[in-house]
Design an enzyme around this catalytic site. Structure first.
Site, PDB file in Angstrom:
ATOM      1  N   SER A   6      34.471 -25.132 -87.251  1.00  0.00           N
ATOM      2  CA  SER A   6      35.923 -25.081 -87.456  1.00  0.00           C
ATOM      3  C   SER A   6      36.241 -25.562 -88.860  1.00  0.00           C
ATOM      4  O   SER A   6      36.090 -26.754 -89.181  1.00  0.00           O
ATOM      5  CB  SER A   6      36.633 -25.974 -86.431  1.00  0.00           C
ATOM      6  N   HIS A  31      35.404 -20.476 -87.053  1.00  0.00           N
ATOM      7  CA  HIS A  31      36.561 -20.795 -86.218  1.00  0.00           C
ATOM      8  C   HIS A  31      37.746 -21.163 -87.110  1.00  0.00           C
ATOM      9  O   HIS A  31      37.636 -22.030 -87.980  1.00  0.00           O
ATOM     10  CB  HIS A  31      36.191 -21.939 -85.273  1.00  0.00           C
ATOM     11  N   ASP A  33      41.692 -22.258 -87.067  1.00  0.00           N
ATOM     12  CA  ASP A  33      42.724 -22.852 -86.217  1.00  0.00           C
ATOM     13  C   ASP A  33      44.111 -22.629 -86.800  1.00  0.00           C
ATOM     14  O   ASP A  33      44.464 -23.232 -87.818  1.00  0.00           O
ATOM     15  CB  ASP A  33      42.476 -24.366 -86.098  1.00  0.00           C
ATOM     16  N   MET A  35      47.955 -23.297 -86.425  1.00  0.00           N
ATOM     17  CA  MET A  35      48.900 -24.205 -85.741  1.00  0.00           C
ATOM     18  C   MET A  35      50.268 -24.060 -86.393  1.00  0.00           C
ATOM     19  O   MET A  35      50.369 -23.946 -87.614  1.00  0.00           O
ATOM     20  CB  MET A  35      48.416 -25.654 -85.895  1.00  0.00           C
ATOM     21  N   HIS A  64      42.033 -18.918 -83.504  1.00  0.00           N
ATOM     22  CA  HIS A  64      42.548 -19.666 -82.358  1.00  0.00           C
ATOM     23  C   HIS A  64      44.037 -19.913 -82.623  1.00  0.00           C
ATOM     24  O   HIS A  64      44.384 -20.746 -83.455  1.00  0.00           O
ATOM     25  CB  HIS A  64      41.744 -20.984 -82.260  1.00  0.00           C
ATOM     26  N   MET A  66      47.294 -21.377 -81.969  1.00  0.00           N
ATOM     27  CA  MET A  66      48.028 -22.459 -81.297  1.00  0.00           C
ATOM     28  C   MET A  66      49.479 -22.385 -81.762  1.00  0.00           C
ATOM     29  O   MET A  66      49.945 -23.215 -82.553  1.00  0.00           O
ATOM     30  CB  MET A  66      47.385 -23.815 -81.641  1.00  0.00           C
ATOM     31  N   MET A 135      39.719 -25.816 -74.162  1.00  0.00           N
ATOM     32  CA  MET A 135      39.965 -26.950 -75.050  1.00  0.00           C
ATOM     33  C   MET A 135      39.413 -28.213 -74.400  1.00  0.00           C
ATOM     34  O   MET A 135      39.766 -28.535 -73.263  1.00  0.00           O
ATOM     35  CB  MET A 135      41.473 -27.155 -75.272  1.00  0.00           C
ATOM     36  N   GLY A 140      45.593 -29.655 -81.615  1.00  0.00           N
ATOM     37  CA  GLY A 140      46.455 -30.180 -82.676  1.00  0.00           C
ATOM     38  C   GLY A 140      45.683 -30.762 -83.838  1.00  0.00           C
ATOM     39  O   GLY A 140      46.117 -30.641 -84.978  1.00  0.00           O
ATOM     40  N   PHE A 141      44.556 -31.393 -83.546  1.00  0.00           N
ATOM     41  CA  PHE A 141      43.852 -32.100 -84.612  1.00  0.00           C
ATOM     42  C   PHE A 141      42.344 -32.051 -84.403  1.00  0.00           C
ATOM     43  O   PHE A 141      41.880 -32.054 -83.266  1.00  0.00           O
ATOM     44  CB  PHE A 141      44.278 -33.584 -84.651  1.00  0.00           C
ATOM     45  N   GLY A 143      38.690 -34.067 -84.840  1.00  0.00           N
ATOM     46  CA  GLY A 143      38.255 -35.464 -84.826  1.00  0.00           C
ATOM     47  C   GLY A 143      38.680 -36.276 -83.618  1.00  0.00           C
ATOM     48  O   GLY A 143      38.639 -37.503 -83.645  1.00  0.00           O
ATOM     49  N   ASP A 173      35.882 -26.095 -77.248  1.00  0.00           N
ATOM     50  CA  ASP A 173      36.460 -26.467 -78.537  1.00  0.00           C
ATOM     51  C   ASP A 173      37.068 -27.862 -78.472  1.00  0.00           C
ATOM     52  O   ASP A 173      38.027 -28.083 -77.731  1.00  0.00           O
ATOM     53  CB  ASP A 173      37.538 -25.429 -78.907  1.00  0.00           C
ATOM     54  N   GLY A 175      35.865 -32.067 -80.001  1.00  0.00           N
ATOM     55  CA  GLY A 175      35.025 -33.237 -79.739  1.00  0.00           C
ATOM     56  C   GLY A 175      33.557 -32.921 -79.531  1.00  0.00           C
ATOM     57  O   GLY A 175      32.812 -33.762 -79.006  1.00  0.00           O
ATOM     58  N   GLY A 195      34.051 -29.079 -85.549  1.00  0.00           N
ATOM     59  CA  GLY A 195      34.731 -29.311 -86.822  1.00  0.00           C
ATOM     60  C   GLY A 195      34.176 -30.537 -87.510  1.00  0.00           C
ATOM     61  O   GLY A 195      33.319 -30.448 -88.405  1.00  0.00           O
ATOM     62  N   SER A 196      34.611 -31.713 -87.065  1.00  0.00           N
ATOM     63  CA  SER A 196      34.196 -32.960 -87.725  1.00  0.00           C
ATOM     64  C   SER A 196      32.693 -33.165 -87.697  1.00  0.00           C
ATOM     65  O   SER A 196      32.128 -33.703 -88.659  1.00  0.00           O
ATOM     66  CB  SER A 196      34.833 -34.166 -87.046  1.00  0.00           C
TER      67      SER A 196
HETATM   68  C1  DX5 Z   1      41.869 -28.666 -82.307  1.00  0.00           C
HETATM   69  C2  DX5 Z   1      41.201 -27.431 -82.827  1.00  0.00           C
HETATM   70  C3  DX5 Z   1      39.731 -27.568 -82.954  1.00  0.00           C
HETATM   71  C4  DX5 Z   1      39.287 -28.616 -83.938  1.00  0.00           C
HETATM   72  C5  DX5 Z   1      37.889 -29.036 -83.590  1.00  0.00           C
HETATM   73  O1  DX5 Z   1      43.162 -28.392 -81.937  1.00  0.00           O
HETATM   74  O2  DX5 Z   1      41.452 -26.335 -81.978  1.00  0.00           O
HETATM   75  O3  DX5 Z   1      39.139 -26.310 -83.262  1.00  0.00           O
HETATM   76  O4  DX5 Z   1      39.323 -28.144 -85.264  1.00  0.00           O
HETATM   77  O5  DX5 Z   1      37.561 -30.141 -84.340  1.00  0.00           O
HETATM   78  P1  DX5 Z   1      36.561 -31.270 -83.788  1.00  0.00           P
HETATM   79  O6  DX5 Z   1      35.249 -30.567 -83.574  1.00  0.00           O
HETATM   80  O7  DX5 Z   1      36.530 -32.265 -84.901  1.00  0.00           O
HETATM   81  O8  DX5 Z   1      37.133 -31.802 -82.510  1.00  0.00           O
HETATM   82 ZN    ZN Z   2      40.241 -24.472 -82.310  1.00  0.00          ZN
END
Ligand code: DX5
Ligand code: ZN
Length: 219
Positions: A6, A31, A33, A35, A64, A66, A135, A140-141, A143, A173, A175, A195-196
């Site tokens: 991501s 990926h 995102d 938003m 994705h 959102m 999910m 939303g975020f 990490g 998707d 954590g 992502g992180s």
């Molecule tokens: C959250 C996103 C995820 C996010 C994943 O709303 O949809 O795709 O970027 O990031 P990590 O892997 O850090 O949870």
């Molecule tokens: Zn996502």
């Protein structure tokens, strides 16, 4: 297992470098995102940014969405080069129509479910889906910590898909990292977003290799 880094968690001032790292690390998808600051409290990328990213890579971009009222924006993202598109069940009052539009636009069609939304709601629409995005954090975020109860949703969804002999892929998707990816894959996630765990790492390319190794030794 398909790995989908991501790029929300990358250096947003250097997305070209993030895309190059995805390719060097053997990612299967990128990926992306989207938003809108309404459905989720954060605001990220629009269709022109998607077009710029898609121009930089031959990898499919996994969009994705959102956003509230995803039907309003769908054509923009299809035209901008989305390879996969998921809309949130919680935002889609006319899901059947949206999924048909995604496939007619040449992309793979998916539905994303918030952690609290049960997979059984998809029973009737499964044949119209190429994938379901579960999910494992509240959207939303990047990490945030993984919500382990989503593993049971993956197992239940895998059983629903197998019962109907369909080829719907399960994407997870939120954590996912070294401590959680194995459980996700064992529960049925065939596509893992991270992502992180990738971009907050000193060496994102090595992090991708490590995640793949952990995921694949779990099978
Ligand atoms: C959250 C996103 C995820 C996010 C994943 O709303 O949809 O795709 O970027 O990031 P990590 O892997 O850090 O949870
Ligand atoms: Zn996502």
């Amino acid at each position: 297992m398909k790995l989908a880094p991501s790029i929300l968690a990358a250096d947003l001032a250097d997305l070209a470098a993030a895309v190059a790292q995805c390719e060097a690390g053997g990612a299967d998808l990128i990926h992306f995102d989207v938003m809108d600051g309404h459905f989720v409290p954060n605001l990220t990328f629009g269709a022109p940014v998607l077009a710029a990213v898609a121009r930089r890579t031959a990898l499919p971009v996994d969009v994705h969405l959102m956003v509230d009222d995803p039907g309003r924006l769908l054509d923009d993202y299809l035209d901008a080069g989305a390879g996969w598109i998921s809309v949130h069940w919680e935002t889609a009052s006319h899901l059947d129509r949206l999924l048909a539009r995604i496939r007619a636009g040449g992309a793979r069609a998916g539905v994303a479910l918030n952690p609290a939304t049960p997979v059984e709601l998809l029973t009737d629409v499964l044949p119209q889906l190429d994938f379901v995005l579960l999910m494992s954090v509240n959207p939303g975020f990047a990490g945030q910590p993984f919500l382990p109860y989503v593993l049971d949703k993956a197992r239940r969804l895998r059983a629903l898909v197998a019962e109907r002999q369909l080829a719907v892929e399960i994407e997870m998707d939120g954590g996912l990292g070294a401590a959680t990816i194995r459980d996700a894959v064992v529960a049925g996630a065939g596509v893992c977003v991270a992502g992180s765990a990738i971009f907050a790492h000193d060496d994102p390319v090595a992090a991708m290799g490590h995640l793949r190794q952990l995921a694949e030794t779990s099978l």
